[in-house]
Design an enzyme around this catalytic site. Structure first.
Site, short mmCIF file in Angstrom:
data_model
loop_
_atom_site.label_atom_id
_atom_site.label_comp_id
_atom_site.label_asym_id
_atom_site.label_seq_id
_atom_site.Cartn_x
_atom_site.Cartn_y
_atom_site.Cartn_z
N SER A 84 -1.43 -12.73 -10.36
CA SER A 84 -1.73 -13.40 -11.63
C SER A 84 -2.39 -12.42 -12.59
O SER A 84 -2.23 -12.52 -13.81
CB SER A 84 -2.65 -14.60 -11.40
N SER A 85 -3.14 -11.46 -12.04
CA SER A 85 -3.84 -10.50 -12.90
C SER A 85 -2.85 -9.60 -13.64
O SER A 85 -3.02 -9.36 -14.84
CB SER A 85 -4.80 -9.64 -12.07
N HIS B 33 0.83 -1.21 0.00
CA HIS B 33 0.00 0.00 0.00
C HIS B 33 0.87 1.26 0.00
O HIS B 33 0.47 2.30 0.53
CB HIS B 33 -0.99 -0.02 1.18
N THR B 34 2.06 1.16 -0.55
CA THR B 34 2.91 2.35 -0.71
C THR B 34 3.03 2.77 -2.17
O THR B 34 3.31 3.94 -2.44
CB THR B 34 4.34 2.07 -0.18
N ASP C 13 3.16 -4.11 -9.32
CA ASP C 13 3.08 -5.46 -9.90
C ASP C 13 3.58 -5.48 -11.33
O ASP C 13 4.30 -6.38 -11.76
CB ASP C 13 1.64 -5.98 -9.86
N GLY D 18 -2.78 -13.10 -4.31
CA GLY D 18 -1.89 -12.00 -3.93
C GLY D 18 -0.51 -12.11 -4.56
O GLY D 18 0.42 -11.42 -4.16
P1 ADP Z 1 -4.19 -12.02 -8.09
O1 ADP Z 1 -3.73 -10.94 -9.01
O2 ADP Z 1 -3.76 -11.81 -6.68
O3 ADP Z 1 -3.85 -13.39 -8.57
P2 ADP Z 1 -6.77 -11.02 -8.88
O4 ADP Z 1 -8.15 -11.25 -8.34
O5 ADP Z 1 -6.26 -9.64 -8.97
O6 ADP Z 1 -5.78 -11.95 -8.03
O7 ADP Z 1 -6.67 -11.63 -10.34
C1 ADP Z 1 -7.21 -12.90 -10.66
C2 ADP Z 1 -7.93 -12.78 -12.00
O8 ADP Z 1 -6.95 -12.71 -13.08
C3 ADP Z 1 -8.76 -14.01 -12.35
O9 ADP Z 1 -10.04 -13.93 -11.78
C4 ADP Z 1 -8.82 -13.91 -13.87
O10 ADP Z 1 -9.76 -12.94 -14.29
C5 ADP Z 1 -7.41 -13.39 -14.22
N1 ADP Z 1 -6.52 -14.54 -14.47
C6 ADP Z 1 -5.49 -14.95 -13.71
N2 ADP Z 1 -4.89 -16.06 -14.23
C7 ADP Z 1 -5.58 -16.36 -15.36
C8 ADP Z 1 -5.48 -17.41 -16.35
N3 ADP Z 1 -4.55 -18.37 -16.27
N4 ADP Z 1 -6.36 -17.38 -17.38
C9 ADP Z 1 -7.29 -16.41 -17.46
N5 ADP Z 1 -7.44 -15.43 -16.58
C10 ADP Z 1 -6.61 -15.38 -15.53
MG MG Z 2 -4.30 -8.91 -8.94
#
Ligand code: ADP
Ligand code: MG
Length: 360
Positions: free
Chosen positions: A115-116, A21-22, A160, A112
């Site tokens: 992945s997004s 959160h920075t 990120d 966390g």
């Molecule tokens: P984080 O970024 O912490 O993993 P988020 O809720 O911000 O969690 O992001 C997860 C979202 O990113 C999933 O709901 C999906 O929409 C997208 N996502 C992540 N990995 C994949 C994947 N392999 N294929 C399609 N969409 C993905």
């Molecule tokens: Mg995310």
């Protein structure tokens, strides 16, 4: 007619060692790219459409290549990232051709570990490249953030995306989110980075995140500074949210020094102070994350903290490399016994930055 070559774009997730959160306050962060990544295989498409499938998630995404589709209305919902990235690159003058994309990711979703952003960065690079444009890496981070904001509406910071675009094997990244200066700091061989998922997803993360960010912006405005990066500890002593940000920035810089000096005990102590601040001042922890941090330390980690936005997902810790497996195994056993939840644990290696691979 010549067809574009088939290429793959890959972009890693990240784990943040300290500094949460920075980033949206213009502050300091110390993440590392993971050796887990999102890979997008790019093939020519048809009829001015961008189609996409994912090996992990259901559905076929089908959006206009000119960016006219509203990302928030796209189904399946993960396709919002595709539509968001098409719009974000189109607004920067990229003409996206018809494409067929296949997404595959080893970054666990919703943990966390971002992945997004791995997905958004890989999409941004793939779409720009398909349109014949090579983005500067800092610009690519901004475009990927824009894509993600268009997709999910959460006003994130740049940590990120920068971690994914500037990652280096076996290095953490000290990022100044005001200047966007980045310094890669080697992670000594005898320090292991531990990641433990608490077994609960990050519920509430989006709405609470936006609320915390707004509180930081209000605090900065009340002080007459552009961001809390420019505030002093004396100015924020009575405001717990702002106090977290100002003290966390100092902890990140101290932790970078300790990493350079291979001073594991100091790194651990700073991580624990960061967790306490996120728990008590910023109020983004959960009882499960608090327990997991406590048990990691009890099992022999030098320190641990929640990582990312909070409200569930992962904790990160540090230990001597020779102890790492035992620490994780012991902490996971005790956590499962105490909480009834199944944790997922792994030792994280710092992986390389996002990039392109040509395939025959
Ligand atoms: P984080 O970024 O912490 O993993 P988020 O809720 O911000 O969690 O992001 C997860 C979202 O990113 C999933 O709901 C999906 O929409 C997208 N996502 C992540 N990995 C994949 C994947 N392999 N294929 C399609 N969409 C993905
Ligand atoms: Mg995310």
């Amino acid at each position: 007619m010549s067809r574009p070559p088939k290429v793959q774009w890959h972009a890693p997730g990240r784990v943040n060692l300290i500094g949460d959160h920075t980033d949206y306050c213009g502050g300091f962060v110390l993440p590392m790219a993971l050796d887990r990544e999102c890979v997008i295989t790019v093939a020519p498409g048809a009829a001015d459409r961008v189609n996409a499938t994912s090996l992990q998630l259901e559905g076929v995404v089908d959006v206009a290549a000119d960016g006219r589709d509203d990302p928030r209305a796209v189904e399946p919902s993960w396709g919002r990232f595709v539509a968001g990235a098409v719009q974000a690159v189109t607004e920067r003058g990229v003409r996206v051709p018809a494409l067929d994309l296949e997404v595959s990711s080893t970054v666990p979703a919703g943990s966390g570990l971002s992945s997004s952003s791995a997905l958004a960065v890989a999409l941004t690079l793939a779409l720009a490249d398909a349109g014949g444009v090579e983005l500067d890496r800092r610009d690519a981070a901004r475009v990927a953030l824009d894509a993600e904001v268009r997709a999910v509406g959460v006003p994130g910071g740049l940590m990120d995306q920068l971690a994914s675009l500037f990652g280096q094997v076996d290095h953490a990244l000290l990022i100044d989110c005001r200047s966007l200066d980045i310094e890669a700091i080697p992670i000594p061989d005898d320090i292991a980075v531990l990641v433990a998922h608490c077994g609960l997803p990050r519920t509430l993360a989006d709405s609470e995140y936006a609320e915390r960010r707004a509180a930081c912006e209000r605090a900065a405005a009340a002080l007459g500074v552009a961001t809390l990066r420019n505030a002093t500890i004396e100015q924020v002593r009575e405001n717990p949210r702002a106090r977290h940000v100002v003290t966390e920035n100092a902890r990140v810089l101290a932790c970078a020094d300790a990493l350079r000096a291979n001073d594991l005990d100091t790194i651990g102590a700073l991580m624990l102070a960061s967790h306490a601040s996120l728990r008590d001042d910023f109020e983004v922890s959960t009882p499960q994350l608090d327990l997991l941090v406590e048990l990691l330390v009890e099992a022999g980690a030098a320190g641990a903290r929640l990582t990312g936005a909070g409200f569930g997902g992962c904790a990160v810790g540090v230990a001597r490399s020779r102890d790492a497996h035992n620490v994780l195994a012991r902490a996971a056993d005790r956590y499962q016994a105490a909480s009834g939840l199944e944790p997922t644990v792994f030792i994280a290696r710092a992986g390389p930055a996002a990039g392109r691979t040509l395939i025959a």
